[in-house]
Write an enzyme that holds these catalytic residues in place. Structure first.
Site, mmCIF file in Angstrom:
data_model
loop_
_atom_site.group_PDB
_atom_site.id
_atom_site.type_symbol
_atom_site.label_atom_id
_atom_site.label_comp_id
_atom_site.label_asym_id
_atom_site.label_seq_id
_atom_site.Cartn_x
_atom_site.Cartn_y
_atom_site.Cartn_z
ATOM 1 N N CYS A 132 0.802 -1.229 0.000
ATOM 2 C CA CYS A 132 0.000 0.000 0.000
ATOM 3 C C CYS A 132 0.834 1.277 0.000
ATOM 4 C CB CYS A 132 -0.950 -0.008 1.190
ATOM 5 S SG CYS A 132 -0.194 -0.622 2.705
ATOM 6 N N GLN A 159 2.232 5.229 8.872
ATOM 7 C CA GLN A 159 1.240 4.273 8.361
ATOM 8 C C GLN A 159 0.102 4.037 9.338
ATOM 9 O OE1 GLN A 159 4.765 1.896 6.081
ATOM 10 N NE2 GLN A 159 2.828 0.812 6.187
ATOM 11 N N ARG A 275 4.412 2.981 12.246
ATOM 12 C CA ARG A 275 2.965 2.908 12.470
ATOM 13 C C ARG A 275 2.562 4.062 13.370
ATOM 14 N NH1 ARG A 275 0.204 -0.182 9.393
ATOM 15 N NH2 ARG A 275 1.129 -2.144 10.063
ATOM 16 N N HIS A 282 -2.201 6.138 4.713
ATOM 17 C CA HIS A 282 -0.755 6.095 4.888
ATOM 18 C C HIS A 282 -0.178 7.403 4.352
ATOM 19 C CE1 HIS A 282 -1.062 2.103 6.218
ATOM 20 N NE2 HIS A 282 -0.414 1.451 5.277
HETATM 21 N N1 HSE Z 1 2.012 -3.691 5.076
HETATM 22 C C1 HSE Z 1 1.057 -2.638 5.088
HETATM 23 C C2 HSE Z 1 0.889 -2.088 6.464
HETATM 24 C C3 HSE Z 1 -0.274 -3.141 4.645
HETATM 25 O O1 HSE Z 1 1.108 -2.826 7.422
HETATM 26 O O2 HSE Z 1 0.553 -0.940 6.616
HETATM 27 C C4 HSE Z 1 -0.621 -3.247 3.241
HETATM 28 O O3 HSE Z 1 0.350 -3.322 2.247
#
Ligand code: HSE
Length: 376
Positions: A132, A159, A275, A282
């Site tokens: 993503c 993200q 995160r 994102h």
């Molecule tokens: N790996 C991505 C995430 C999710 O954890 O944000 C979708 O590609």
């Protein structure tokens, strides 16, 4: 009409995909067959035919196209068996399992339509949606890559919880609620001391850390952040960080992983994936070393003209706060690119900030567009 097997249509990405397919009247062009891993024989979301069993190879083999958002385990269980049985239909997949296989094309047609057309002509039958962050980034600044301007790129991501899954979004909100609850009497009292509130919050966060209350993320995200996403590759990088370079170059048809091979060197891409407590967008801060000094107005024009969804946000406070936030972008197809400016390192160093809804361009949309390419 082509028979299209839909697998994993009830999950979060699958539901977003279903909504988009209804909005774009994709179902008028196909004969959908809805599969289920847990409720075969149950009621399908449209039509009279009951749900088929997603592990019934004979039923799957009757499909011209299989579109799956069921996840990597399902792909691992079913895909190789279908191919070994001689099924040569089109497999369109949201999961990452097959992405780096040598004959699997990562689909993002506003960026790599020529590559998709070449692969189709060469008989390719395996199409996989990209990571993503990579897809959203390329929807925003793909123009710079297409123009061959990028010497290297550093990306710092912010993200959203949805990248982990639906349960992660719930966990984040539950944590926010618990933190609020822990200090509500103090918050309600305008004379309370902020450091008392702060102490209450951190005590509650530490209580949650590593407990049931943070089991999805493995660490507290509400009021905090987690600078690691996906597996530990053991060399100091996370798998999410590794994907940035590997998948971007594969999509662009550069470097050794490109379908059919490429003599063009891969563009170095690296950075940190983090995160944060956003819901489903994102965001990424990008730093480019360009191959030459290109004036800012030319760069903005290139980015703005690249596709129908990208929007250049003027690099001003008011426009940024209005248009360049997850709150502004969530649920829309727009990919804003803002904060575009030359960096202090020199005129060939460029900075930008971009955001995308990771369930739309980051997951569902490239898949439904690939289906349209196949059936039109
Ligand atoms: N790996 C991505 C995430 C999710 O954890 O944000 C979708 O590609």
């Amino acid at each position: 009409k082509p028979v299209v097997g839909m697998v994993g249509w009830r999950g979060m990405v699958g539901s977003v995909l279903m909504d988009r397919m209804r909005d774009e009247a994709d179902f008028d062009l196909i004969e959908p067959v809805f599969f289920s891993t847990s409720n075969a024989g149950g009621k399908a979301p449209m039509g009279e035919t009951p749900l088929a069993d997603a592990h019934d190879l004979e039923a799957l083999k009757r499909c011209d196209v299989i579109l799956t958002c069921q996840g990597g385990d399902y792909t691992g269980e079913v895909f190789a068996k279908l191919r070994a049985d001689g099924w040569d239909g089109h497999w369109i997949d949201a999961a990452s399992t097959l992405r780096m296989e040598k004959d699997a094309l990562i689909v993002l047609d506003p960026v790599n339509r020529p590559g998709i057309d070449r692969a189709l002509a060469a008989g390719n039958r395996t199409w996989v949606g990209g990571n993503c962050t990579v897809s959203c980034m390329l929807m925003g600044v793909g123009a710079l890559y297409k123009a061959g301007l990028v010497d290297w790129m550093v990306t710092q991501t912010y993200q959203a919880a949805s990248g982990g899954g639906a349960q992660h979004m719930r966990e984040l909100l539950t944590q926010y609620g618990a933190l609020n609850e822990a200090v509500r009497p103090l918050l309600d009292d305008p004379k309370s001391a902020i450091l008392d509130i702060d102490r209450g919050v951190i005590a509650r966060q530490r209580e949650m850390d590593g407990s049931e209350e943070s089991k999805q993320f493995g660490a507290v995200l509400g009021g905090s952040l987690i600078p690691w996403i996906d597996k530990d590759l053991g060399d100091g990088t996370s798998k999410e960080e590794w994907k940035g370079m590997a998948e971007t170059n594969k999509i662009l048809g550069l470097g050794p992983d490109a379908v059919g091979g490429s003599n063009d060197a891969a563009v170095p891409i690296d950075g940190f994936c983090v995160r944060v407590g956003a819901m489903r967008c994102h965001s990424q801060a990008l730093s480019f070393k360009l191959k030459r000094d290109v004036p800012l107005d030319e760069i903005e024009a290139m980015i703005a003209e690249d596709n129908d969804w990208v929007r250049v946000v003027p690099n001003e406070k008011e426009a940024t706060m209005r248009d360049l936030t997850p709150v502004a972008v969530t649920g829309t197809m727009t990919i804003p690119v803002g904060r575009i400016r030359k960096l202090a390192m020199g005129p060939d160093h460029l900075g930008a900030f971009t955001i995308g809804d990771q369930l739309l361009w980051g997951a569902a949309e490239p898949l439904r567009r690939m289906l349209r390419i196949l059936i039109e």
